[in-house]
Design an enzyme around this catalytic site. Structure first.
Site, short mmCIF file in Angstrom:
data_model
loop_
_atom_site.label_atom_id
_atom_site.label_comp_id
_atom_site.label_asym_id
_atom_site.label_seq_id
_atom_site.Cartn_x
_atom_site.Cartn_y
_atom_site.Cartn_z
N GLU A 1 -3.86 4.40 6.15
CA GLU A 1 -3.61 3.91 4.97
C GLU A 1 -4.38 5.03 4.15
OE1 GLU A 1 -4.88 0.08 3.11
OE2 GLU A 1 -6.02 1.28 1.69
N ARG B 1 0.83 -1.28 0.06
CA ARG B 1 0.12 0.14 0.03
C ARG B 1 0.81 1.12 -0.14
NH1 ARG B 1 -2.66 -3.90 -0.58
NH2 ARG B 1 -4.50 -4.58 0.68
N SER C 1 -10.43 0.35 3.95
CA SER C 1 -9.60 0.24 5.23
C SER C 1 -8.87 1.38 5.69
CB SER C 1 -8.51 -0.66 4.83
OG SER C 1 -9.02 -1.73 4.49
P1 FAD Z 1 -8.25 9.34 -4.24
O1 FAD Z 1 -9.11 9.07 -3.16
O2 FAD Z 1 -8.95 10.64 -5.47
O3 FAD Z 1 -6.96 10.07 -4.25
C1 FAD Z 1 -5.94 9.00 -3.42
C2 FAD Z 1 -4.69 9.88 -3.13
O4 FAD Z 1 -4.30 9.76 -4.65
C3 FAD Z 1 -4.87 11.37 -3.03
O5 FAD Z 1 -3.46 11.39 -2.35
C4 FAD Z 1 -4.62 11.89 -4.58
O6 FAD Z 1 -4.09 13.24 -4.57
C5 FAD Z 1 -3.59 10.65 -5.28
N1 FAD Z 1 -3.99 10.78 -6.68
C6 FAD Z 1 -5.40 10.46 -7.01
N2 FAD Z 1 -5.29 10.59 -8.40
C7 FAD Z 1 -3.99 10.97 -8.80
C8 FAD Z 1 -3.37 11.16 -10.18
N3 FAD Z 1 -3.70 11.02 -11.26
N4 FAD Z 1 -1.96 11.48 -10.06
C9 FAD Z 1 -1.48 11.89 -8.79
N5 FAD Z 1 -1.99 11.62 -7.62
C10 FAD Z 1 -3.22 11.09 -7.76
N6 FAD Z 1 -7.67 0.24 -1.75
C11 FAD Z 1 -6.93 -1.05 -2.16
O7 FAD Z 1 -5.75 -0.85 -2.35
N7 FAD Z 1 -7.50 -2.19 -2.26
C12 FAD Z 1 -8.86 -2.28 -1.88
O8 FAD Z 1 -9.12 -3.54 -1.87
C13 FAD Z 1 -9.73 -1.41 -1.61
N8 FAD Z 1 -10.98 -1.15 -1.21
C14 FAD Z 1 -11.66 -0.34 -1.01
C15 FAD Z 1 -13.18 -0.30 -0.80
C16 FAD Z 1 -13.74 0.72 -0.40
C17 FAD Z 1 -15.51 0.33 -0.16
C18 FAD Z 1 -13.21 1.88 -0.52
C19 FAD Z 1 -14.23 3.20 -0.25
C20 FAD Z 1 -11.79 2.29 -0.84
C21 FAD Z 1 -11.30 1.10 -1.19
N9 FAD Z 1 -9.89 1.07 -1.47
C22 FAD Z 1 -8.98 0.14 -1.50
C23 FAD Z 1 -9.03 2.35 -1.37
C24 FAD Z 1 -9.21 3.19 -2.66
O9 FAD Z 1 -10.17 2.70 -3.36
C25 FAD Z 1 -8.05 3.21 -3.50
O10 FAD Z 1 -6.88 3.53 -2.95
C26 FAD Z 1 -8.18 3.76 -4.79
O11 FAD Z 1 -6.93 3.50 -5.86
C27 FAD Z 1 -8.35 5.35 -4.89
O12 FAD Z 1 -8.65 6.01 -6.11
P2 FAD Z 1 -9.18 7.31 -5.91
O13 FAD Z 1 -9.20 7.66 -7.63
O14 FAD Z 1 -10.45 7.47 -5.32
O15 FAD Z 1 -8.29 8.15 -5.39
P1 NAP Z 2 -9.86 -10.76 4.79
O1 NAP Z 2 -10.20 -11.72 3.48
O2 NAP Z 2 -11.11 -10.79 6.06
O3 NAP Z 2 -8.69 -10.82 5.72
C1 NAP Z 2 -8.39 -10.04 6.79
C2 NAP Z 2 -6.92 -9.34 6.59
O4 NAP Z 2 -5.89 -10.46 6.53
C3 NAP Z 2 -6.88 -8.79 5.08
O5 NAP Z 2 -6.53 -7.60 5.65
C4 NAP Z 2 -5.57 -9.45 4.55
O6 NAP Z 2 -4.40 -8.58 4.47
C5 NAP Z 2 -5.01 -10.48 5.32
N1 NAP Z 2 -5.23 -11.80 4.85
C6 NAP Z 2 -6.15 -12.85 4.52
N2 NAP Z 2 -5.87 -13.73 3.96
C7 NAP Z 2 -4.52 -13.81 3.79
C8 NAP Z 2 -3.49 -14.59 3.22
N3 NAP Z 2 -4.02 -15.79 2.72
N4 NAP Z 2 -2.27 -14.20 3.12
C9 NAP Z 2 -1.87 -13.00 3.56
N5 NAP Z 2 -2.66 -12.09 4.14
C10 NAP Z 2 -4.19 -12.47 4.31
O7 NAP Z 2 -10.12 -9.06 4.49
P2 NAP Z 2 -11.24 -8.23 3.89
O8 NAP Z 2 -11.40 -7.28 4.86
O9 NAP Z 2 -12.55 -9.07 3.63
O10 NAP Z 2 -10.55 -7.71 2.62
C11 NAP Z 2 -10.32 -8.61 1.61
C12 NAP Z 2 -9.15 -8.14 0.46
O11 NAP Z 2 -9.75 -6.73 0.04
C13 NAP Z 2 -8.10 -7.77 1.29
O12 NAP Z 2 -6.68 -8.08 0.43
C14 NAP Z 2 -7.99 -6.53 1.70
O13 NAP Z 2 -6.65 -5.77 1.70
C15 NAP Z 2 -8.70 -5.78 0.56
N6 NAP Z 2 -9.40 -4.48 0.71
C16 NAP Z 2 -8.75 -3.46 0.97
C17 NAP Z 2 -9.20 -2.43 1.18
C18 NAP Z 2 -8.75 -1.03 1.31
O14 NAP Z 2 -9.34 -0.09 1.35
N7 NAP Z 2 -7.47 -1.02 1.27
C19 NAP Z 2 -10.85 -2.44 1.73
C20 NAP Z 2 -11.30 -3.55 1.66
C21 NAP Z 2 -10.69 -4.71 1.04
P3 NAP Z 2 -4.13 -7.50 3.15
O15 NAP Z 2 -4.97 -6.44 3.32
O16 NAP Z 2 -2.69 -7.38 3.22
O17 NAP Z 2 -4.48 -8.37 1.75
#
Ligand code: FAD
Ligand code: NAP
Length: 338
Positions: free
Chosen positions: A334, A164, A238
């Site tokens: 994050e 991340r 998250s």
């Molecule tokens: P924004 O929120 O608009 O921006 C985020 C950051 O990136 C800001 O600092 C912004 O300035 C910068 N930025 C945006 N666009 C650009 C650009 N073109 N150039 C330079 N900088 C830029 N993330 C995960 O990694 N995995 C997940 O599974 C995941 N699940 C999510 C689930 C939900 C319900 C929600 C609400 C969020 C989740 N996220 C997840 C977080 C988010 O969706 C990601 O981080 C996504 O990439 C953000 O994109 P955005 O366009 O909305 O970015």
């Molecule tokens: P989950 O499956 O309930 O698991 C809980 C956590 O344990 C996750 O955060 C994941 O880490 C870790 N995990 C689970 N299985 C794993 C494996 N086999 N090996 C290593 N790590 C493991 O998680 P969840 O909340 O439902 O999310 C599912 C996936 O979607 C995850 O990868 C999570 O990161 C992603 N997600 C991200 C966001 C966001 O905003 N970043 C929001 C929702 C979901 P990791 O997070 O490192 O994968």
């Protein structure tokens, strides 16, 4: 190019925080972006580059220029026996891009279905889910350097991708506007189903012969059943990262908490589930006015209606302090704080 003034950002962030931008402009080409950045009226002002607003927490009015990225387009630029190279506009919606790849049988990002936001933000935190990160399929990106308006190319090794993390989230934050990303997708899929509940969901679906479309379907099903929909309750996914600690420290914690959840990773380290610690510390479902910790997923902080960014930030401070006191582990946010 029109630069608007005093624009509410409420529709532009999934937390639904109601603050204003001093200046606001949209761009859908690199030329348009460069023209905006040349405008003397915004010289010296801070910049917030906005995609879908799904990974930001706005804690005050933004006294600078908010730049909304709307560059569209998906272009096949190269192809060989094993791969296709797609150059994608930074304003393309991430999930629409995943659907495009599924429709064309391009493999590699099926596990990343339904992540909100834009393609341009995807390298920012090397988006990841279910055992896949975009660094696995990332080839390069183009970005405009705010300092001199030149276009710069970053290859995979230039981006310092981590868990991340990337160079754009830290050292180069708000300096480069990403305008397109080029992905290298696979013609022959390599299925990743050993993570979380994917295999179980596939079994429940009764899939006889697995393909990338089924994996995406399984991921979408799990996500829809578990994650709060920002259209229904404000959130940015998250809020905290899962901390990585040495194996010895994890084993020490296991004596006190035999059910602690952790996953071994490289370097004799363990990734600890932050959601488990937050829940164990009693925060799951907690609410203070309209700022809260989600009742089903403790890793997600929510806006129940009219929370301010500062109240959500204050709640995150309390959670960090409490988890630190109980487990000796410091949680890192994050979500990007502005
Ligand atoms: P924004 O929120 O608009 O921006 C985020 C950051 O990136 C800001 O600092 C912004 O300035 C910068 N930025 C945006 N666009 C650009 C650009 N073109 N150039 C330079 N900088 C830029 N993330 C995960 O990694 N995995 C997940 O599974 C995941 N699940 C999510 C689930 C939900 C319900 C929600 C609400 C969020 C989740 N996220 C997840 C977080 C988010 O969706 C990601 O981080 C996504 O990439 C953000 O994109 P955005 O366009 O909305 O970015
Ligand atoms: P989950 O499956 O309930 O698991 C809980 C956590 O344990 C996750 O955060 C994941 O880490 C870790 N995990 C689970 N299985 C794993 C494996 N086999 N090996 C290593 N790590 C493991 O998680 P969840 O909340 O439902 O999310 C599912 C996936 O979607 C995850 O990868 C999570 O990161 C992603 N997600 C991200 C966001 C966001 O905003 N970043 C929001 C929702 C979901 P990791 O997070 O490192 O994968």
């Amino acid at each position: 190019m029109t630069i608007q003034e005093n624009i509410s950002l409420k529709p532009f962030n999934t937390f639904g925080i109601d603050v204003a931008a001093k200046y606001f402009a949209r761009f859908d080409t690199v030329d348009a972006l460069q023209q905006i950045l040349q405008n003397p009226a915004i010289k010296g002002y801070p910049l917030l580059i906005l995609g879908g607003g799904s990974n930001i927490l706005l804690t005050a009015n933004f006294e600078g220029l908010v730049l909304k990225n709307e560059i569209e387009g998906i272009e096949l630029i190269q192809e060989d026996a094993e791969h296709v190279f797609l150059k994608v506009g930074a304003g393309v919606n991430w999930h629409q891009f995943v659907l495009y790849c599924l429709a064309h049988d391009y493999a590699g990002i099926e596990n990343l279905a339904l992540i909100p936001g834009s393609v341009g933000a995807s390298p920012m935190q090397n988006i990841g889910a279910y055992g896949v990160e975009i660094k696995d399929v990332f080839h390069s990106l183009e970005a405009v350097n705010r300092a001199d308006l030149n276009t710069v190319v970053f290859y995979n090794e230039d981006c310092a991708f981590g868990y991340r993390e990337s160079i754009f989230k830290n050292k180069c934050r708000d300096q480069f506007v990403i305008t397109s990303v080029t992905f290298r997708l696979n013609k022959v899929p390599e299925f990743k189903t050993n993570y979380g509940a994917i295999q179980q969901a596939l079994d429940d679906m009764g899939v006889p012969k697995i393909n990338i479309q089924d994996i995406a379907k399984a991921v979408m099903q799990i996500r829809n059943s578990k994650l709060p929909n920002p259209k229904e309750i404000g959130n940015a996914g998250s809020f905290f990262k899962n901390p990585e600690i040495p194996l010895a420290d994890f084993e020490f914690l296991q004596h006190a908490y035999p059910d602690i959840v952790g996953y071994p990773i490289a370097g004799n380290m363990v990734k600890v589930a932050a959601g488990w610690m937050i829940e164990k510390a009693g925060w799951k479902g907690y609410r203070e006015d309209d700022a809260g910790c989600h009742s089903k997923q403790a890793l997600v902080l929510v806006n129940h209606g009219h929370a301010t960014g500062t109240s959500i930030f204050a709640l995150s401070e309390k959670i960090i302090a409490d988890v630190h006191q109980q487990f000796g582990i410091y949680l890192h946010r994050e979500v990007n704080i502005y």
